[in-house]
Design a protein around this motif. Structure first.
Motif, PDB file in Angstrom:
ATOM      1  N   PHE A  21       0.869  -1.180   0.000  1.00  0.00           N
ATOM      2  CA  PHE A  21       0.000   0.000   0.000  1.00  0.00           C
ATOM      3  C   PHE A  21       0.907   1.231   0.000  1.00  0.00           C
ATOM      4  N   LEU A  22       0.992   1.866  -1.169  1.00  0.00           N
ATOM      5  CA  LEU A  22       1.904   2.984  -1.396  1.00  0.00           C
ATOM      6  C   LEU A  22       1.094   4.270  -1.380  1.00  0.00           C
ATOM      7  N   MET A  23       1.340   5.130  -0.403  1.00  0.00           N
ATOM      8  CA  MET A  23       0.491   6.314  -0.226  1.00  0.00           C
ATOM      9  C   MET A  23       1.344   7.547   0.079  1.00  0.00           C
ATOM     10  N   GLY A  24       0.724   8.733  -0.041  1.00  0.00           N
ATOM     11  CA  GLY A  24       1.410   9.946   0.369  1.00  0.00           C
ATOM     12  C   GLY A  24       1.372  11.038  -0.679  1.00  0.00           C
ATOM     13  N   GLU A  25       1.889  12.202  -0.279  1.00  0.00           N
ATOM     14  CA  GLU A  25       1.786  13.404  -1.107  1.00  0.00           C
ATOM     15  C   GLU A  25       2.775  13.433  -2.268  1.00  0.00           C
ATOM     16  N   GLU A  26       3.896  12.734  -2.151  1.00  0.00           N
ATOM     17  CA  GLU A  26       4.901  12.743  -3.216  1.00  0.00           C
ATOM     18  C   GLU A  26       4.734  11.504  -4.101  1.00  0.00           C
ATOM     19  N   PRO A  27       4.250  11.682  -5.330  1.00  0.00           N
ATOM     20  CA  PRO A  27       3.963  10.517  -6.184  1.00  0.00           C
ATOM     21  C   PRO A  27       5.199   9.842  -6.756  1.00  0.00           C
ATOM     22  N   VAL A 133       3.282  -0.983   4.139  1.00  0.00           N
ATOM     23  CA  VAL A 133       2.689   0.344   4.000  1.00  0.00           C
ATOM     24  C   VAL A 133       3.836   1.331   3.852  1.00  0.00           C
ATOM     25  N   PHE A 134       3.869   2.006   2.730  1.00  0.00           N
ATOM     26  CA  PHE A 134       4.922   2.990   2.456  1.00  0.00           C
ATOM     27  C   PHE A 134       4.286   4.359   2.298  1.00  0.00           C
ATOM     28  N   GLU A 135       4.760   5.324   3.100  1.00  0.00           N
ATOM     29  CA  GLU A 135       4.260   6.694   2.986  1.00  0.00           C
ATOM     30  C   GLU A 135       5.325   7.569   2.339  1.00  0.00           C
ATOM     31  N   SER A 136       4.988   8.130   1.198  1.00  0.00           N
ATOM     32  CA  SER A 136       5.903   8.985   0.438  1.00  0.00           C
ATOM     33  C   SER A 136       5.610  10.443   0.779  1.00  0.00           C
ATOM     34  N   LYS A 137       6.462  11.018   1.612  1.00  0.00           N
ATOM     35  CA  LYS A 137       6.220  12.380   2.089  1.00  0.00           C
ATOM     36  C   LYS A 137       6.823  13.416   1.147  1.00  0.00           C
ATOM     37  N   LYS A 138       6.134  14.538   1.040  1.00  0.00           N
ATOM     38  CA  LYS A 138       6.613  15.636   0.212  1.00  0.00           C
ATOM     39  C   LYS A 138       7.887  16.214   0.807  1.00  0.00           C
ATOM     40  N   LEU A 139       8.870  16.471  -0.029  1.00  0.00           N
ATOM     41  CA  LEU A 139      10.088  17.100   0.452  1.00  0.00           C
ATOM     42  C   LEU A 139       9.888  18.599   0.564  1.00  0.00           C
ATOM     43  N   TYR A 140      10.516  19.201   1.573  1.00  0.00           N
ATOM     44  CA  TYR A 140      10.523  20.650   1.681  1.00  0.00           C
ATOM     45  C   TYR A 140      11.507  21.217   0.658  1.00  0.00           C
ATOM     46  N   ASP A 141      11.310  22.509   0.320  1.00  0.00           N
ATOM     47  CA  ASP A 141      12.183  23.152  -0.669  1.00  0.00           C
ATOM     48  C   ASP A 141      13.660  22.978  -0.324  1.00  0.00           C
TER      49      ASP A 141
END
Length: 334
Positions: A21-27, A133-141
């Motif tokens: 289950f691959l989820m999160g803000e960074e595709p 379960v993998f959560e792909s978080k958005k990187l900060y600038d």
């Protein structure tokens, strides 16, 4: 990134889970893991009967479970990939029953982009027990330049700090876009090359001399002539130089100068650590701090707050970007 390497390593070594289950803000990493499973788990001959791609908007959770419960044909596994699975967000908890007892001969992959499931509910807890379960978080600038450096290092390339920042400024934090542009450069440049602003300007079309980082440097040095040249370029190329981005970057710069003024230890190492900036840029900040006393920096930060509102069309009487930029530079330098 370490989690991605571990997942890929486990799959390569045969430690395969029945649900990913691959989820999160960074595709970006969701696609990377899903594509790896799609391209490598089954042989080309096995895929015709045993690999299926579904789309969240076209199926129900019950449909997915029905496919997942089938047995593979003349293969150890069947692979079922659900793309755009976030379209099932209202009903995804129905998957909990299957997650408790998944079909071990099925590899069920969910690409659940831009969202996450509720970690307090049953589905998340069951997925953690039986699957991945993998959560792909958005990187900060400020994290993206280092990400670029690490990716390139793994491919036998390096990049200058300024070149990395230029890419982030113009492409944002979209890792897929950045990767596409880096791939273009790698086609042209041999392995072992250090990517520079000149390479980016020549091959991608992003100016090495007229960008927000050069504007920041010019203002820090109180170089009015250079600053005005840059904003004139911005005004002539508004599509590539959004004033909102410019104001935001300058606001962050002068806010950091306030912190710099408050430091007891202004050694380069201490400044880089406290401001979380690349040591390459420390002298630029120290120069600006000498040119702008703390009281003046506070005034500029207040000015930038005002222009942030104006740049978004509030209270600016519809002034064009050119006039707003000129007024901003004059108020910073005077």
């Amino acid at each position: 990134m370490d989690d991605v390497k571990q997942i890929v390593s486990d799959i390569k070594s045969g430690k395969i889970k029945p649900i990913y289950f691959l989820m999160g803000e960074e595709p970006y990493y969701i696609d990377k893991i899903s594509d790896f499973i799609e391209d490598t788990v089954l042989s080309e001959e096995e895929r015709g009967f045993n690999q299926m791609v579904l789309y969240g908007r076209d199926v129900t959770v019950e449909d997915i479970v029905g496919h997942a419960k089938r047995f593979p044909m003349m293969a150890e596994y069947q692979v079922v990939i659900v793309k755009e699975a976030q379209d099932l967000s209202r009903s995804i908890e129905k998957l909990v029953t299957y997650a408790k007892q998944p079909q071990t001969s099925t590899i069920l992959v969910f690409n659940y982009k831009y969202k996450t499931i509720d970690k307090r509910k049953g589905l998340y807890k069951e997925l953690k027990k039986t699957g991945v379960v993998f959560e792909s978080k958005k990187l900060y600038d400020n994290q993206v330049p280092d990400w670029i450096r690490r990716v390139l290092a793994g491919q036998n390339y390096t990049i200058t700090p300024k070149a990395a920042l230029i890419l982030v400024e113009f492409l944002g934090t979209d890792l897929s876009k950045i990767t596409n542009e880096l791939n273009k450069l790698k086609i042209i440049l041999p392995e072992g090359t250090q990517i520079t602003p000149e390479h980016i300007e020549k091959n991608i079309g992003i100016s090495k001399d007229y960008n927000n980082f050069e504007l920041r440097k010019a203002l820090g040095e109180r170089n009015a002539v250079k600053a005005h040249k840059i904003i004139n370029y911005f005004s002539d190329n508004p599509k590539d130089n959004n004033i909102i981005v410019t104001v935001s970057l300058l606001f962050n710069f002068y806010s950091q100068l306030l912190r710099l003024h408050g430091l007891n230890d202004k050694s380069p190492r201490s400044v880089a650590s406290a401001l979380r900036i690349n040591p390459y840029f420390v002298n630029e900040y120290l120069t600006a701090a000498r040119n702008y006393p703390m009281k003046r920096v506070s005034q500029i930060v207040a000015t930038l707050r005002d222009f942030d509102v104006k740049s978004k069309g509030v209270g600016a009487n519809a002034l064009p970007q050119r006039d707003l930029l000129k007024e901003l530079i004059v108020r910073i330098l005077n």
